[in-house]
Design an enzyme around this catalytic site. Structure first.
Site, PDB file in Angstrom:
ATOM      1  N   GLY A  51       0.923  -1.159  -0.224  1.00  0.00           N
ATOM      2  CA  GLY A  51      -0.028  -0.334   0.122  1.00  0.00           C
ATOM      3  C   GLY A  51       0.847   1.486  -0.240  1.00  0.00           C
ATOM      4  O   GLY A  51       0.204   2.396   0.418  1.00  0.00           O
ATOM      5  N   SER A  52       1.756   1.302  -0.885  1.00  0.00           N
ATOM      6  CA  SER A  52       2.897   2.401  -0.640  1.00  0.00           C
ATOM      7  C   SER A  52       2.537   3.763  -1.160  1.00  0.00           C
ATOM      8  O   SER A  52       3.256   4.961  -1.863  1.00  0.00           O
ATOM      9  CB  SER A  52       4.782   1.794  -1.282  1.00  0.00           C
ATOM     10  N   SER A  53       1.298   4.067  -2.327  1.00  0.00           N
ATOM     11  CA  SER A  53       1.620   4.907  -3.022  1.00  0.00           C
ATOM     12  C   SER A  53       0.732   6.127  -2.249  1.00  0.00           C
ATOM     13  O   SER A  53       0.648   7.221  -2.992  1.00  0.00           O
ATOM     14  CB  SER A  53       0.629   4.612  -4.357  1.00  0.00           C
ATOM     15  N   TYR A  56      -0.878   6.885   4.027  1.00  0.00           N
ATOM     16  CA  TYR A  56      -0.137   6.593   5.100  1.00  0.00           C
ATOM     17  C   TYR A  56       1.080   6.448   4.491  1.00  0.00           C
ATOM     18  O   TYR A  56       2.366   5.514   5.543  1.00  0.00           O
ATOM     19  CB  TYR A  56      -0.314   6.140   6.766  1.00  0.00           C
ATOM     20  N   ASP A 113      -2.580  -6.093  -7.821  1.00  0.00           N
ATOM     21  CA  ASP A 113      -2.973  -7.134  -6.141  1.00  0.00           C
ATOM     22  C   ASP A 113      -2.658  -7.475  -5.342  1.00  0.00           C
ATOM     23  O   ASP A 113      -1.945  -7.985  -5.559  1.00  0.00           O
ATOM     24  CB  ASP A 113      -4.368  -8.042  -7.234  1.00  0.00           C
ATOM     25  N   ALA A 114      -2.577  -6.076  -4.239  1.00  0.00           N
ATOM     26  CA  ALA A 114      -1.923  -6.763  -3.090  1.00  0.00           C
ATOM     27  C   ALA A 114      -2.791  -8.416  -2.351  1.00  0.00           C
ATOM     28  O   ALA A 114      -1.816  -8.820  -1.145  1.00  0.00           O
ATOM     29  CB  ALA A 114      -1.314  -5.921  -2.564  1.00  0.00           C
ATOM     30  N   TYR A 231      -6.409   2.946  13.120  1.00  0.00           N
ATOM     31  CA  TYR A 231      -6.666   4.356  13.714  1.00  0.00           C
ATOM     32  C   TYR A 231      -7.390   3.815  14.756  1.00  0.00           C
ATOM     33  O   TYR A 231      -8.222   2.575  14.578  1.00  0.00           O
ATOM     34  CB  TYR A 231      -7.069   4.980  12.279  1.00  0.00           C
ATOM     35  N   TYR A 241     -16.770   4.272  13.118  1.00  0.00           N
ATOM     36  CA  TYR A 241     -15.551   4.072  12.690  1.00  0.00           C
ATOM     37  C   TYR A 241     -15.500   3.028  14.272  1.00  0.00           C
ATOM     38  O   TYR A 241     -15.456   1.794  13.381  1.00  0.00           O
ATOM     39  CB  TYR A 241     -14.613   4.972  12.392  1.00  0.00           C
ATOM     40  N   THR A 282      -6.953  12.286   3.484  1.00  0.00           N
ATOM     41  CA  THR A 282      -6.238  11.162   3.002  1.00  0.00           C
ATOM     42  C   THR A 282      -7.599  10.671   2.158  1.00  0.00           C
ATOM     43  O   THR A 282      -8.896  10.887   2.572  1.00  0.00           O
ATOM     44  CB  THR A 282      -5.996   9.437   3.442  1.00  0.00           C
TER      45      THR A 282
END
Length: 402
Positions: A51-53, A56, A113-114, A231, A241, A282
């Site tokens: 999820g690098s792009s 966070y 797809d991770a 979170y 949440y 985000t």
């Protein structure tokens, strides 16, 4: 060549195009905000950022490269330029790869797809062939609407719903002219298998699968450490949440951390933790009812005392790499959100929330900041960028150097 002038066009918080130059400048700003690296010469630790792009995960990638001197692999899922521009994450990844090369960091970015075993196989191959067959760190930062189970082919979909009963909350929207409105919305509760589906997407199942997949191939180094980003948030947003479907998934993620921590400790002398980060603007958070209003009010209370994601992730890397002691709460979580949940801050935000209306919101929340942050997600409103000039949108996906 596919040069054109890119003007911001949006539907609510969603922009239809992204600006390559703005995304590149934003990545550079984040890199420049990182303190000097703490590593010496030689090869740095090998890290995998899933999820690098964006959000966070992007902060984890840049902080890892610029502060901890990592090398390794980033995994994300972005769309290439076509009739429209590429996604902002496409351009941010290209910019991050360029900066990594300039600073001598060997970072390979994979687009796909991770959740799939095919991606896990690709990563495993790269670790074995390019990075000496060892992985020191894995940071898991995935926010997705759906997941396909690699074993069964079943597709799970996550939902943002309260649990037990309907929930009425205030939320912030902007009309077609950009005028802010505070509205009250009622969200129906989870029904059927909504909770199980959300946990299947956003819980710890895929994180655990990544760790065991790589462990089974003997690719985890002694002392291997992994962190999943989470979170908790304010009582003001808890019903939708932390106490809702997504919060149930986060609870599963944190339970997975405890299971993995025990297993890794016994097998490798390693660790698994969750990192509880603080509120930020985000692309994922703006989809949650009430969060936009809450973050705008939080900024109105704290101003520049809010800690940006890049600085939070510098702190996380310092703890993961031993620059600072690993500071865990009673649940085994790294807490980077203490400034947000400080009683004085929450009391002030709660007071503003109670009196927030369409007429008072501009006095209570920092909406100029919030609007700018939304635009920056897509590469707009970034200082130093000429938005009147045509720019090349056909930016290639970064390929690793030999």
């Amino acid at each position: 060549m596919s040069e054109r002038v890119i003007a911001p066009k949006n539907r609510g918080f969603l922009f239809l195009d992204s600006h390559p130059g703005g995304c590149r400048q934003l990545v550079d700003e984040m890199w420049q905000a990182v303190p000097a690296p703490v590593t010496g010469g030689g090869d740095g630790p090998v890290a995998l950022i899933i999820g690098s792009s964006a959000g966070y995960g992007l902060a984890a990638t840049i902080a890892g490269l610029a502060r901890a001197g990592v090398r390794g692999i980033g995994v994300c899922f972005e769309k290439s330029p076509a009739r429209r521009t590429g996604t902002a994450g496409w351009y941010r990844t290209a910019a991050t790869a360029q900066l990594a090369r300039q600073h001598g960091r060997d970072m390979v970015f994979l687009n796909g797809d991770a959740f799939s075993d095919a991606m896990k196989e690709q990563v495993a191959g790269l670790l074995a062939e390019r990075f000496g067959g060892r992985l020191d760190f894995l940071v898991y930062s995935v926010a997705a609407p759906r997941r396909t189970d690699p074993d069964t082919g079943d597709v799970y979909a996550s939902v943002l719903k309260p649990v037990g009963s309907p929930h009425a909350t205030k939320t912030l929207v902007f009309d077609e002219h950009g005028v802010p409105e505070v509205k009250e919305v009622t969200i129906a509760p989870a029904e059927g298998d909504d909770i199980e589906q959300t946990v299947a997407v956003m819980g710890g199942t895929d994180w655990e699968r990544w760790v065991t997949f790589l462990a089974d191939r003997s690719l985890l180094a002694d002392g291997f450490t992994t962190a999943a980003l989470s979170y908790i948030g304010s009582p003001l947003t808890a019903a939708i949440y932390r106490q809702g479907t997504i919060g149930t998934a986060k609870g599963h993620l944190e339970a997975t951390a405890r299971t993995l921590d025990e297993l890794l400790g016994k097998s490798l002398g390693g660790r698994a933790v969750t990192s509880v980060n603080a509120a930020a603007v985000t692309q994922s958070s703006t989809a949650i009812p009430g969060i936009a209003l809450y973050v705008g009010l939080l900024r109105g209370v704290l101003g520049s005392a809010m800690v940006a994601p890049i600085h939070q992730l510098v702190e996380l890397w310092d703890q993961l790499t031993g620059v600072r002691p690993l500071d865990l709460d009673a649940e085994g979580r790294v807490r980077l959100d203490t400034w947000e949940l400080a009683p004085a801050a929450q009391s002030a935000v709660t007071q503003r929330w109670s009196t927030a209306t369409s007429e008072t919101i501009t006095e209570l929340a920092d909406l100029d900041w919030f609007s700018e942050e939304i635009r920056r997600l897509y590469g707009f409103s970034v200082p130093g960028v000429d938005y009147t000039a045509a720019i090349e949108i056909d930016v290639p996906w970064p390929t690793p150097t030999v």
